[in-house]
Enzyme design. Structure first.
Site, PDB file in Angstrom:
ATOM      1  N   PRO A  16       0.740  -0.894  -0.240  1.00 12.79           N
ATOM      2  CA  PRO A  16       0.299   0.173   0.176  1.00 12.79           C
ATOM      3  C   PRO A  16       0.864   0.902   0.076  1.00 12.79           C
ATOM      4  O   PRO A  16       2.198   1.080   0.782  1.00 12.79           O
ATOM      5  CB  PRO A  16      -0.847   0.243   1.559  1.00 12.79           C
ATOM      6  CG  PRO A  16      -0.447  -1.006   2.170  1.00 12.79           C
ATOM      7  CD  PRO A  16       0.728  -1.906   1.678  1.00 12.79           C
ATOM      8  N   MET A  17       0.954   1.995  -0.416  1.00  8.96           N
ATOM      9  CA  MET A  17       1.679   3.740  -1.086  1.00  8.96           C
ATOM     10  C   MET A  17       0.581   4.518  -1.138  1.00  8.96           C
ATOM     11  O   MET A  17      -0.001   4.340  -2.046  1.00  8.96           O
ATOM     12  CB  MET A  17       2.018   3.164  -2.088  1.00  8.96           C
ATOM     13  CG  MET A  17       3.347   2.131  -2.198  1.00  8.96           C
ATOM     14  SD  MET A  17       4.508   2.047  -3.235  1.00  8.96           S
ATOM     15  CE  MET A  17       3.767   1.189  -4.006  1.00  8.96           C
ATOM     16  N   MET A  18       0.303   6.090  -0.012  1.00  9.49           N
ATOM     17  CA  MET A  18      -0.713   6.538  -0.407  1.00  9.49           C
ATOM     18  C   MET A  18      -0.210   7.883  -1.365  1.00  9.49           C
ATOM     19  O   MET A  18       1.420   8.092  -1.771  1.00  9.49           O
ATOM     20  CB  MET A  18       0.331   7.672   0.808  1.00  9.49           C
ATOM     21  CG  MET A  18      -0.504   7.002   2.681  1.00  9.49           C
ATOM     22  SD  MET A  18      -2.137   6.633   2.158  1.00  9.49           S
ATOM     23  CE  MET A  18      -2.773   7.903   2.073  1.00  9.49           C
ATOM     24  N   GLN A  69      -6.304  -1.923   2.840  1.00  8.59           N
ATOM     25  CA  GLN A  69      -5.286  -1.847   4.335  1.00  8.59           C
ATOM     26  C   GLN A  69      -5.936  -1.065   5.402  1.00  8.59           C
ATOM     27  O   GLN A  69      -6.482   0.701   4.646  1.00  8.59           O
ATOM     28  CB  GLN A  69      -4.080  -0.890   3.958  1.00  8.59           C
ATOM     29  CG  GLN A  69      -3.201  -0.373   4.991  1.00  8.59           C
ATOM     30  CD  GLN A  69      -1.955  -0.268   5.202  1.00  8.59           C
ATOM     31  OE1 GLN A  69      -1.390   0.707   4.504  1.00  8.59           O
ATOM     32  NE2 GLN A  69      -0.834  -1.325   5.369  1.00  8.59           N
ATOM     33  N   CYS A  99       3.515   2.950   9.643  1.00 13.85           N
ATOM     34  CA  CYS A  99       4.001   3.980   8.864  1.00 13.85           C
ATOM     35  C   CYS A  99       4.035   5.088  10.638  1.00 13.85           C
ATOM     36  O   CYS A  99       3.753   5.052  11.300  1.00 13.85           O
ATOM     37  CB  CYS A  99       2.261   4.811   8.289  1.00 13.85           C
ATOM     38  SG  CYS A  99       2.106   6.335   7.396  1.00 13.85           S
ATOM     39  N   LYS A 143       1.039  -5.061   8.600  1.00 10.59           N
ATOM     40  CA  LYS A 143       2.198  -4.716   8.018  1.00 10.59           C
ATOM     41  C   LYS A 143       2.831  -4.074   9.190  1.00 10.59           C
ATOM     42  O   LYS A 143       2.049  -2.520   9.964  1.00 10.59           O
ATOM     43  CB  LYS A 143       1.598  -3.972   6.808  1.00 10.59           C
ATOM     44  CG  LYS A 143       3.180  -3.536   5.728  1.00 10.59           C
ATOM     45  CD  LYS A 143       3.383  -3.217   5.062  1.00 10.59           C
ATOM     46  CE  LYS A 143       4.143  -2.727   3.560  1.00 10.59           C
ATOM     47  NZ  LYS A 143       5.058  -2.227   4.274  1.00 10.59           N
ATOM     48  N   GLY A 216      11.087  -3.993   1.997  1.00  9.19           N
ATOM     49  CA  GLY A 216      11.872  -2.624   2.057  1.00  9.19           C
ATOM     50  C   GLY A 216      13.256  -3.723   1.280  1.00  9.19           C
ATOM     51  O   GLY A 216      13.507  -4.665   1.419  1.00  9.19           O
ATOM     52  N   GLY A 217      13.193  -2.442   0.034  1.00  8.78           N
ATOM     53  CA  GLY A 217      14.883  -2.611  -0.644  1.00  8.78           C
ATOM     54  C   GLY A 217      14.560  -3.326  -1.811  1.00  8.78           C
ATOM     55  O   GLY A 217      15.739  -3.697  -2.228  1.00  8.78           O
TER      56      GLY A 217
END
Length: 337
Positions: A16-18, A69, A99, A143, A216-217
């Site tokens: 999920p990305m705002m 989410q 977050c 998450k 992550g990464g």
């Protein structure tokens, strides 16, 4: 081992990305991967309950499997929001415990909840109870980060997971770095705290009954193959957005599906895009999600430039996309995985 048995709905997902993973983005990503699980932007429980649900929760049927989410820290509200999400047809309800933004902290949700495992457990238990009564139960997942600020104690992280798992959560998406609650921006929080993949690996070894996916990464096919030796799944973030063809290459590599060219995939997006244009959606809201499709390819910069400069203009339509495609000189042949 047959790939269809080895890899499942937890193997690959897009974080999920705002401001990024809206419905237009998810429809495009679904064209790239049939199997990846897609996630909404984080929506606060209060907004789900009191806000414009068509705008906040509406999604295209092609997006399945798709997860909602939620953000929040009040069990009763999260339970109500989870039930609403379930009724809207989502396949999973995920709670954000990762977050680090100041606004999120001020509302006592997100990463600061890592410091309150008992409250997270109460939230999860309430959400699970709320969705259990339906004829279509859906999983409630978490998450999270490894910890907050200067915490460097694996046992504390493990205790957090144990507490939440005892409340009924069986799936953890682990962003394998700490969240700094002060002094770093959300962007810096995705880049500065060191990655500790070994913690997620260890968690899976010690808790084989849990589903553990790592985030992550992760930016390459090789990264994904390494992580899948140690965890149940990988969750891509910025890489899936800035280089979306990676999603398609992973679909091909993990499930042995046909590898299609970038131009073919983009043109398969046309019916959806034109349907949305007819409904009054501006082209810029649709095409912003495809800007990275030719990342690292000849003509990729011109592709982005044509769309970025033209999509906001009144009357912009699919012809602009074809113009951008022509600038790439791309053939129908797909890139090797």
């Amino acid at each position: 081992m047959d790939k269809q048995l080895k890899y499942n709905e937890n193997t690959l997902s897009v974080a999920p990305m705002m401001d990024w993973t809206d419905s237009h983005c998810r429809v495009f990503h679904r064209l790239l991967s049939r199997h990846a699980r897609l996630y909404t932007e984080m929506v606060h429980a209060q907004a789900v309950i009191h806000g414009d649900r068509d705008r906040l929760l509406g999604f295209d049927g092609s997006e399945h499997p798709v997860a909602l989410q939620l953000g929040g820290s009040e069990p009763a509200l999260l339970a109500q929001a989870a039930r609403i999400g379930q009724e809207w047809g989502y396949d999973e309800i995920n709670l954000n415990v990762g977050c680090p933004s100041d606004r999120v902290q001020a509302g006592r949700f997100g990463a600061c909840l890592m410091k309150e495992p008992a409250l997270v457990a109460d939230n999860v238990a309430a959400m699970i109870a709320a969705v259990a009564g339906s004829g279509r139960p859906v999983p409630v997942t978490i998450k999270c980060r490894l910890g907050v600020d200067e915490e460097n104690d694996y046992e504390r992280f493990r205790a957090f997971v144990d507490t939440v798992a005892a409340a009924g959560c069986r799936t953890f998406f682990v962003h394998a770095r700490n969240a700094w609650l002060q002094g770093l921006s959300p962007k810096e929080n995705r880049e500065v705290p060191p990655l500790r993949y070994d913690w997620a690996y260890r968690l899976k070894r010690e808790c084989p009954q849990l589903t553990v996916a790592i985030n992550g990464g992760i930016a390459t096919l090789a990264d994904v193959h390494v992580h899948l030796q140690h965890t149940d799944g990988v969750m891509l973030g910025r890489a899936a957005y800035h280089d979306p063809y990676l999603l398609h290459q992973l679909e091909h590599a993990l499930w042995d599906t046909a590898l299609r060219s970038r131009s073919e995939l983009l043109r398969s997006f046309r019916p959806y895009a034109e349907n949305r244009l007819a409904a009054g959606v501006a082209l810029k809201h649709i095409t912003k999600h495809v800007l990275g499709l030719f990342h690292g390819q000849p003509g990729g910069r011109m592709f982005r430039q044509i769309l970025s400069e033209g999509a906001h203009k009144p009357g912009a339509d699919w012809a602009l996309v074809e113009q951008a495609l022509a600038a790439t000189g791309s053939q129908s042949r797909p890139a090797a995985a």
